[in-house]
Design a protein around this motif. Structure first.
Motif, PDB file in Angstrom:
ATOM      1  N   MET A  81       0.838  -1.203   0.000  1.00  0.00           N
ATOM      2  CA  MET A  81       0.000   0.000   0.000  1.00  0.00           C
ATOM      3  C   MET A  81       0.871   1.250   0.000  1.00  0.00           C
ATOM      4  O   MET A  81       0.612   2.215  -0.737  1.00  0.00           O
ATOM      5  N   LEU A  82       1.925   1.243   0.822  1.00  0.00           N
ATOM      6  CA  LEU A  82       2.800   2.421   0.887  1.00  0.00           C
ATOM      7  C   LEU A  82       3.493   2.648  -0.448  1.00  0.00           C
ATOM      8  O   LEU A  82       3.677   3.792  -0.890  1.00  0.00           O
ATOM      9  N   VAL A 114       1.271   4.368  -2.815  1.00  0.00           N
ATOM     10  CA  VAL A 114       1.257   5.798  -2.507  1.00  0.00           C
ATOM     11  C   VAL A 114       2.474   6.483  -3.110  1.00  0.00           C
ATOM     12  O   VAL A 114       2.377   7.540  -3.743  1.00  0.00           O
ATOM     13  N   LEU A 153       2.152   6.956  -6.785  1.00  0.00           N
ATOM     14  CA  LEU A 153       1.202   8.008  -7.125  1.00  0.00           C
ATOM     15  C   LEU A 153       1.830   9.385  -6.900  1.00  0.00           C
ATOM     16  O   LEU A 153       1.692  10.295  -7.736  1.00  0.00           O
ATOM     17  N   PHE A 154       2.544   9.530  -5.787  1.00  0.00           N
ATOM     18  CA  PHE A 154       3.199  10.803  -5.512  1.00  0.00           C
ATOM     19  C   PHE A 154       4.193  11.155  -6.612  1.00  0.00           C
ATOM     20  O   PHE A 154       4.232  12.295  -7.101  1.00  0.00           O
TER      21      PHE A 154
END
Lengths: 470, 108
Positions: free
Chosen positions: B46-47, B50, B53-54
């Motif tokens: 999950m991280l 993220v 996406l960042f």
């Protein structure tokens, strides 16, 4: 700002002293550090309201990371004060060595970042700096299976909620083009313009809200907190119930009122429903418990529901109500957990029967118990009433139905708080309380009691400090 | 077809879909798996979604803030994994198992 540096460097110092001399020396240093940090915070507060705080201290220069305004200073004062109470009351009977004290200080540094962030990076770092030492603190009774279980549950749920929160940050970044609170707020004010993608921001807000509701243990993401509170050693549970709760609500308040207030119609109703469900669920589940520690855990879920109402109110009112409520909750929770800790006498049994005969054996302690449970239930003349009054009057105009539910919840809560009185005063069996209470503990108990009564009888002592939070 | 043209054909929405899917795989794993180590891996997934996406947003908007955020996420995730694995080792010493389904001591 100085106080944050003092605590952070001091935490390293405390760990260093732990190598050579355990216990005494590091405890003295910790208390000294906390008192000096507290005095610097109070100095900062008065400098801020008389506008004497130097500009470099208010906004930390590199890339607009921290903002040291009245909200940050006030919540930091409450955080440091409650850590002082926790350490003063729990250090002697829970043999808190340098490692635990150091971890608590690091955790408080994270909490202070959570009150003063002006950038999502800083919020993330604050949450993690608060949580990572806490995972260790929750599991600090290494051979106790309950403590192990609570550590692993807290760790998995904490990391999971952080991931959800970060996904929210990423969507907000994509939608508004920035991770600074001011710029996010600016771009939300001009929704519909080119470069502002409302669908991404909407998804981001939902994920951010889920992550923050996890952190403050509100419905529907509260399920981890009773287990974690129950299994952790008492010294950690009281730390979670006070310091962590204050920091999480300060962060929630700042994030939603400073950055996302322009789109309150997107998240207001969801938050109100969550608050109502939290209040009802927390209170009803608390009645059904047989262990008083677990009852307190559910009651802290219910209190989180009340505090959510502060975020729905107008920012200035909400800020003062939240501050008074957090102060009230922290000072009374510290006393109640202290009495719970001493009556259980080191055994992992926290049933209501522990309180049997307390009223006969120790008049002073039972008086403290009465005042602090009254405060938690919100009976007038205690701080809890002043806090609840502020919170309820903040939402009466916008969410009247929530007020009805909150009042019903308070009525339910009286049932389980008063159940303790039945054991303490009307039960004849049980040896009652035999341990002696040290002088430091008496001082800190008195301090917590004074806070509860002073704020309760004379709320103006807090609200007269009122200026518009910048 | 050279790789550059493929990357040029990719819109920002593709990155959003990809990382959302990765995130949901991690989320689903956390909700269904029972082994603490696997749960930790799912959270890392999950991280990483993220992070992806960042970085995608950061490069799309020509802004460095997202990439700064990614550095912090990677460092903190490492620290968190260190503490988490230590906790799991502690559990394993006491129960000889890392199955979170066995944790039923606390309930009510």
């Amino acid at each position: 700002m100085t106080s944050l540096l003092i605590l952070f460097l001091g935490a390293i110092l405390v760990l260093y002293f732990g190598i050579h001399k355990p216990e005494k020396k590091s405890l003295g240093i910790t208390v000294l550090l906390l008192i000096s940090a507290l005095s610097f915070l109070v100095k900062d507060w008065f400098a801020f309201i008389s506008k004497n705080l130097p500009a470099w201290q208010i906004k930390l220069v590199p890339a607009n990371m921290l903002i040291w305004d009245s909200t940050a200073i006030a919540f930091s004062i409450v955080i440091v004060l409650s850590l002082l109470l926790v350490i003063g009351l729990f250090s002697r009977n829970n043999n808190m060595g340098a490692d635990l004290l150091g971890l608590m200080l690091f955790s408080v540094c994270g909490g202070m970042l959570m009150t003063s962030f002006s950038n999502l990076i800083m919020l993330f770092l604050g949450i993690e700096c608060l949580s990572i030492p806490l995972y260790v603190l929750a599991g600090s009774k290494k051979s106790d299976l309950a403590s192990n279980e609570s550590a692993v549950k807290y760790f998995l749920m904490g990391a999971f909620s952080t991931a959800i929160f970060l996904m929210g940050c990423a969507f907000i970044y994509g939608g508004s083009g920035s991770i600074e609170l001011e710029s996010i707020s600016r771009s939300l004010a001009m929704l519909g313009h080119i470069g502002v993608k409302s669908n991404l921001i909407f998804a981001g807000i939902i994920l951010l809200m889920a992550g923050m509701l996890f952190k403050v243990s509100a419905f529907p993401f509260h399920f981890w907190s009773p287990d974690v509170y129950d299994g952790s050693p008492n010294r950690t549970t009281v730390f979670m119930a006070t310091v962590v709760k204050i920091a999480a609500f300060a962060a929630f308040f700042r994030l939603f009122n400073y950055a996302l207030s322009d789109v309150k119609n997107w998240w207001g109703m969801t938050l109100a429903i969550s608050a109502a469900a939290t209040i009802l669920f927390g209170n009803i589940a608390a009645i059904r418990q047989t262990s008083f520690k677990r009852t307190l855990a559910y009651s802290s879920v219910a209190h989180a529901g009340y505090m959510l109402m502060a975020i729905l109110a107008v920012p200035v009112d909400g800020f003062w109500a939240l501050l008074v409520y957090l102060l009230a909750y922290a000072s009374s929770a510290v006393i109640v957990f202290y009495i719970l800790d001493r009556t259980s006498d080191g055994k992992p049994d926290f049933s209501f029967d522990n309180f049997n005969g307390l009223g006969k054996n120790n008049k002073w302690l039972s008086l403290l118990l009465i005042v602090s449970l009254f405060s938690m239930a919100g009976i007038p003349l205690t701080a809890g009433f002043a806090g609840k009054y502020g919170l309820f009057s903040g939402i009466i105009a916008s969410y009247p139905w929530l007020l009805v539910i909150a009042l019903a919840g308070s009525a339910i809560s009286i049932a389980y708080y008063f159940r303790v009185f039945k054991n303490a005063f009307f039960s004849n069996q049980g040896a009652g309380f035999k341990q002696e209470i040290g002088l430091t503990e008496i001082i800190f108990l008195f301090l917590a009691l004074m806070l509860t009564l002073l704020v309760g009888c004379w709320p103006a002592v807090i609200t007269s400090l009122q200026i518009i939070p910048a | 077809m050279n790789p550059d043209s493929i990357f040029n054909a990719l819109d920002i929405s593709h990155y959003i879909y990809l990382s959302s899917v990765l995130f949901c795989i991690g989320l689903f794993g956390v909700l269904t798996r029972r082994n603490a180590i696997v749960l930790l891996m799912c959270i890392e997934l999950m991280l990483n979604a993220v992070n992806l996406l960042f970085v995608a947003f950061s490069s799309y908007m020509g802004d460095t803030a997202g990439q700064q955020f990614v550095f912090f996420i990677m460092v903190v995730a490492a620290a968190e994994a260190a503490v988490g694995l230590a906790i799991i080792v502690m559990i394993y010493r006491n129960t000889r198992s890392t199955d979170v389904g066995l944790f039923v001591k606390l309930k009510g």
